[in-house]
Design a protein around this motif. Structure first.
Motif, mmCIF file in Angstrom:
data_model
loop_
_atom_site.group_PDB
_atom_site.id
_atom_site.type_symbol
_atom_site.label_atom_id
_atom_site.label_comp_id
_atom_site.label_asym_id
_atom_site.label_seq_id
_atom_site.Cartn_x
_atom_site.Cartn_y
_atom_site.Cartn_z
ATOM 1 N N LEU A 120 0.882 -1.097 0.070
ATOM 2 C CA LEU A 120 -0.014 0.045 0.071
ATOM 3 C C LEU A 120 0.683 1.069 0.021
ATOM 4 C CD1 LEU A 120 -2.574 -1.111 2.635
ATOM 5 C CD2 LEU A 120 -3.163 -0.523 0.193
ATOM 6 N N GLY A 121 2.188 1.354 0.470
ATOM 7 C CA GLY A 121 3.013 2.189 0.403
ATOM 8 C C GLY A 121 3.321 2.501 1.836
ATOM 9 N N PHE A 122 3.077 1.996 2.745
ATOM 10 C CA PHE A 122 3.517 2.276 4.255
ATOM 11 C C PHE A 122 5.027 2.063 4.331
ATOM 12 C CE2 PHE A 122 -0.910 1.799 4.989
ATOM 13 C CZ PHE A 122 -1.306 2.686 6.208
ATOM 14 N N GLN A 123 5.527 2.775 5.081
ATOM 15 C CA GLN A 123 6.980 2.709 5.514
ATOM 16 C C GLN A 123 7.409 2.541 7.003
ATOM 17 O OE1 GLN A 123 7.837 6.300 3.012
ATOM 18 N NE2 GLN A 123 9.351 5.426 1.800
ATOM 19 N N ILE A 124 8.143 1.613 7.332
ATOM 20 C CA ILE A 124 8.566 1.671 8.486
ATOM 21 C C ILE A 124 9.181 2.883 9.436
ATOM 22 C CG2 ILE A 124 9.952 0.234 10.181
ATOM 23 C CD1 ILE A 124 9.844 -2.047 8.066
ATOM 24 N N THR A 125 8.692 3.157 10.514
ATOM 25 C CA THR A 125 9.092 4.098 11.196
ATOM 26 C C THR A 125 9.753 3.591 12.516
ATOM 27 O OG1 THR A 125 7.030 4.267 12.350
ATOM 28 C CG2 THR A 125 7.393 5.685 10.327
ATOM 29 N N GLY A 126 9.569 2.479 12.958
ATOM 30 C CA GLY A 126 10.319 2.050 14.206
ATOM 31 C C GLY A 126 9.693 0.891 14.582
ATOM 32 N N GLN A 127 10.060 0.265 16.045
ATOM 33 C CA GLN A 127 9.426 -0.580 16.802
ATOM 34 C C GLN A 127 8.923 -0.219 18.000
ATOM 35 O OE1 GLN A 127 12.191 -4.048 16.368
ATOM 36 N NE2 GLN A 127 10.994 -5.064 14.757
ATOM 37 N N ALA A 128 7.940 -0.959 18.566
ATOM 38 C CA ALA A 128 7.514 -0.805 19.939
ATOM 39 C C ALA A 128 6.868 -1.940 20.303
ATOM 40 C CB ALA A 128 6.528 0.520 19.795
ATOM 41 N N THR A 129 6.590 -1.936 21.710
ATOM 42 C CA THR A 129 5.885 -3.244 22.156
ATOM 43 C C THR A 129 4.314 -2.894 22.419
ATOM 44 O OG1 THR A 129 6.341 -2.379 24.571
ATOM 45 C CG2 THR A 129 7.865 -3.932 23.613
ATOM 46 N N ARG A 130 3.368 -3.749 22.100
ATOM 47 C CA ARG A 130 2.020 -3.596 21.996
ATOM 48 C C ARG A 130 1.443 -4.738 22.869
ATOM 49 N NH1 ARG A 130 -0.368 -1.223 16.442
ATOM 50 N NH2 ARG A 130 1.144 0.565 16.024
ATOM 51 N N ASP A 131 0.359 -4.654 23.467
ATOM 52 C CA ASP A 131 -0.337 -5.764 24.186
ATOM 53 C C ASP A 131 -0.954 -6.593 22.948
ATOM 54 O OD1 ASP A 131 0.067 -4.649 26.587
ATOM 55 O OD2 ASP A 131 -1.731 -3.308 26.626
ATOM 56 N N ALA A 132 -0.886 -7.958 23.423
ATOM 57 C CA ALA A 132 -1.588 -8.899 22.589
ATOM 58 C C ALA A 132 -2.422 -9.671 23.675
ATOM 59 C CB ALA A 132 -0.400 -9.659 21.949
ATOM 60 N N ARG A 133 -3.672 -9.031 23.555
ATOM 61 C CA ARG A 133 -4.591 -9.591 24.672
ATOM 62 C C ARG A 133 -4.919 -11.015 24.509
ATOM 63 N NH1 ARG A 133 -10.705 -6.863 25.580
ATOM 64 N NH2 ARG A 133 -11.219 -8.158 27.481
ATOM 65 N N ALA A 134 -4.928 -11.702 23.411
ATOM 66 C CA ALA A 134 -5.026 -12.863 22.924
ATOM 67 C C ALA A 134 -3.884 -13.665 23.702
ATOM 68 C CB ALA A 134 -5.441 -13.318 21.543
ATOM 69 N N LEU A 135 -2.930 -13.176 23.708
ATOM 70 C CA LEU A 135 -1.543 -13.866 23.909
ATOM 71 C C LEU A 135 -1.127 -13.473 25.482
ATOM 72 C CD1 LEU A 135 0.721 -13.150 21.049
ATOM 73 C CD2 LEU A 135 -0.654 -15.109 21.499
ATOM 74 N N SER A 136 -1.922 -12.606 26.191
ATOM 75 C CA SER A 136 -1.729 -12.172 27.510
ATOM 76 C C SER A 136 -0.399 -11.910 27.627
ATOM 77 C CB SER A 136 -2.115 -13.558 28.587
ATOM 78 O OG SER A 136 -3.340 -13.779 28.251
ATOM 79 N N GLN A 137 0.271 -10.797 26.917
ATOM 80 C CA GLN A 137 1.646 -10.469 27.002
ATOM 81 C C GLN A 137 1.806 -9.459 25.973
ATOM 82 O OE1 GLN A 137 3.488 -14.196 25.764
ATOM 83 N NE2 GLN A 137 4.223 -13.191 23.930
ATOM 84 N N GLN A 138 2.824 -8.758 26.119
ATOM 85 C CA GLN A 138 3.373 -7.633 24.937
ATOM 86 C C GLN A 138 4.266 -8.125 24.088
ATOM 87 O OE1 GLN A 138 5.137 -4.258 27.215
ATOM 88 N NE2 GLN A 138 3.069 -3.293 27.235
ATOM 89 N N VAL A 139 4.015 -7.771 22.885
ATOM 90 C CA VAL A 139 4.747 -8.113 21.723
ATOM 91 C C VAL A 139 5.655 -7.260 21.098
ATOM 92 C CG1 VAL A 139 3.480 -10.419 21.443
ATOM 93 C CG2 VAL A 139 3.006 -8.297 20.113
ATOM 94 N N VAL A 140 6.501 -7.460 20.233
ATOM 95 C CA VAL A 140 7.420 -6.283 19.511
ATOM 96 C C VAL A 140 6.483 -6.050 18.164
ATOM 97 C CG1 VAL A 140 9.295 -5.820 18.184
ATOM 98 C CG2 VAL A 140 9.534 -7.061 20.430
ATOM 99 N N ALA A 141 6.033 -4.857 17.777
ATOM 100 C CA ALA A 141 5.233 -4.422 16.786
ATOM 101 C C ALA A 141 6.082 -3.556 15.800
ATOM 102 C CB ALA A 141 3.983 -3.869 17.161
ATOM 103 N N THR A 142 6.030 -3.699 14.508
ATOM 104 C CA THR A 142 6.599 -2.604 13.683
ATOM 105 C C THR A 142 5.458 -1.701 13.391
ATOM 106 O OG1 THR A 142 7.755 -4.570 12.407
ATOM 107 C CG2 THR A 142 7.331 -2.624 11.143
ATOM 108 N N GLU A 143 5.934 -0.399 13.465
ATOM 109 C CA GLU A 143 5.125 0.835 13.173
ATOM 110 C C GLU A 143 5.537 1.229 11.954
ATOM 111 O OE1 GLU A 143 5.809 3.068 16.999
ATOM 112 O OE2 GLU A 143 4.206 2.214 18.010
ATOM 113 N N MET A 144 4.447 1.802 11.079
ATOM 114 C CA MET A 144 4.339 2.134 9.766
ATOM 115 C C MET A 144 3.678 3.211 9.787
ATOM 116 S SD MET A 144 4.253 -1.656 8.175
ATOM 117 C CE MET A 144 5.270 -1.051 6.579
ATOM 118 N N VAL A 145 3.939 4.223 8.634
ATOM 119 C CA VAL A 145 3.454 5.258 7.963
ATOM 120 C C VAL A 145 2.914 5.317 6.641
ATOM 121 C CG1 VAL A 145 5.226 6.791 8.060
ATOM 122 C CG2 VAL A 145 2.905 7.965 8.734
ATOM 123 N N LEU A 146 1.848 6.019 6.164
ATOM 124 C CA LEU A 146 1.738 5.911 4.689
ATOM 125 C C LEU A 146 1.495 7.597 4.551
ATOM 126 C CD1 LEU A 146 1.149 5.302 1.701
ATOM 127 C CD2 LEU A 146 -0.977 4.559 2.527
#
Length: 343
Positions: free
Chosen positions: A137-163
């Motif tokens: 779609l044209g999104f580009q990576i801006t960085g990484q962060a931790t986000r809640d993954a409620r189904a996993l009951s933990q925080q996970v690393v996520a790639t953050e992107m912007v278009l």
């Protein structure tokens, strides 16, 4: 944006409509699958009817821009801007390109507002499918962060992107130039050129060309295959300003094709055009592989496909509107990694 103002969006295969309370069961069936919910931040697992009712009620009450992704069989997922672009598809709908098609429609809707700013999104580490959709779609990576993954009951690393608006706008066109050629979107004004291209010796090597097209029929054919950011399109190929042929991509799985007027056979134009076209297809669409085929009595296309890195996968039969009966074809596949570009 309010739910009252939320429009229904339509794509070639999908209808994106506002949520309804009657969607609850379909939502439970879709996102209640662990293969789906594990990639989402706020979705619990197990997912219950009460969760679905709450989600729909909250969405309607808050007037959040969220759409049900529907095909001819009904609800297949959800896509929304809450506040960033996010979507999920029911497990049986995976692999059909629905995620890209739905997200593309929502991006187009977003940027149709001249006051809308950049659009953000992201995906959990390991979710290569969503990463491919967002990148296409044209999104580009801006960085990484931790986000809640409620189904996993933990925080996970996520790639953050912007278009950005500029990047979205730049990808709406599709014009390519090579040393000898210009590839551009087809226009209905190309109808006369297309009817001239569909001579018997060309049409019999395609599945959809018809000799003796009327101008109106050719215009209708072109209209259905214009570049709209999705598979199912053709580009015109011009050689020294003259309409020479077409290249295209469509179908499931995505298939690559080309056709040239006989006056231009044997001059390397097909290889040059496809060498420019195919890398752009891989860049603009979330596909890892493209298929192709040719009728057995078309050895010239075999040579072109081999030059481009296509690997033979088997034999089949196919129909052509310019042949009386089905005829044998040879099938091929190429990946991003095996594609060979000829300069």
């Amino acid at each position: 944006m309010t739910s009252a103002a939320l429009p229904t969006l339509r794509t070639p295969r999908l209808t994106l409509r506002p949520l309804e309370m009657t969607d609850a069961d379909a939502i439970v069936d879709g996102v209640g699958n662990y293969d789906v919910s594990k990639w989402l931040s706020v979705v619990p697992y197990p997912y219950t009817r009460a969760d679905a009712d709450w989600f729909i009620e909250k969405t309607l009450e808050a007037q959040t821009p969220v759409w049900a992704i529907c095909d001819a069989k009904g609800l297949q997922g959800i896509v929304g801007l809450d506040p960033e672009l996010g979507y999920w598809l029911a497990r049986p709908a995976w692999g059909r390109g629905y995620g890209f098609e739905a997200a593309h429609a929502v991006c187009a809707h977003w940027f149709a507002d001249p006051d809308a700013g950049d659009l953000t999104s992201g995906h959990f580490e390991g979710n290569a499918r969503s990463g491919a959709v967002l990148t296409a779609l044209g999104f580009q990576i801006t960085g990484q962060a931790t986000r809640d993954a409620r189904a996993l009951s933990q925080q996970v690393v996520a790639t953050e992107m912007v278009l950005t608006r500029a990047r979205w706008a730049a990808r709406q066109g599709f014009t390519l130039c090579t040393p000898r050629l210009t590839l551009r979107p087809l226009a209905t004004t190309d109808a006369d050129h297309l009817t001239a291209l569909a001579v018997p010796e060309v049409a019999r090597h395609t599945g959809s060309f018809v000799t003796g097209w009327s101008k109106a029929e050719a215009q209708s054919y072109i209209e259905a295959r214009q570049w709209r950011g999705l598979p199912g399109f053709m580009l015109a190929v011009e050689y020294q300003g003259e309409f020479t042929g077409v290249v295209g991509c469509g179908g499931t799985p995505p298939s690559a094709m080309y056709a040239l007027h006989p006056d231009h056979w044997g001059h390397g134009i097909a290889t040059e055009a496809m060498s420019a076209f195919l890398p752009e297809v891989f860049d603009r669409l979330p596909v890892k592989r493209l298929v192709a085929d040719h009728f057995e009595d078309n050895p010239a296309s075999r040579r072109v496909l081999h030059k481009l890195g296509f690997t033979e996968t088997g034999r089949d039969t196919a129909t052509s509107k310019a042949r009386l009966e089905p005829a044998p074809v040879i099938t091929y596949v190429v990946t991003r990694e095996t594609l060979k570009v000829r300069s």
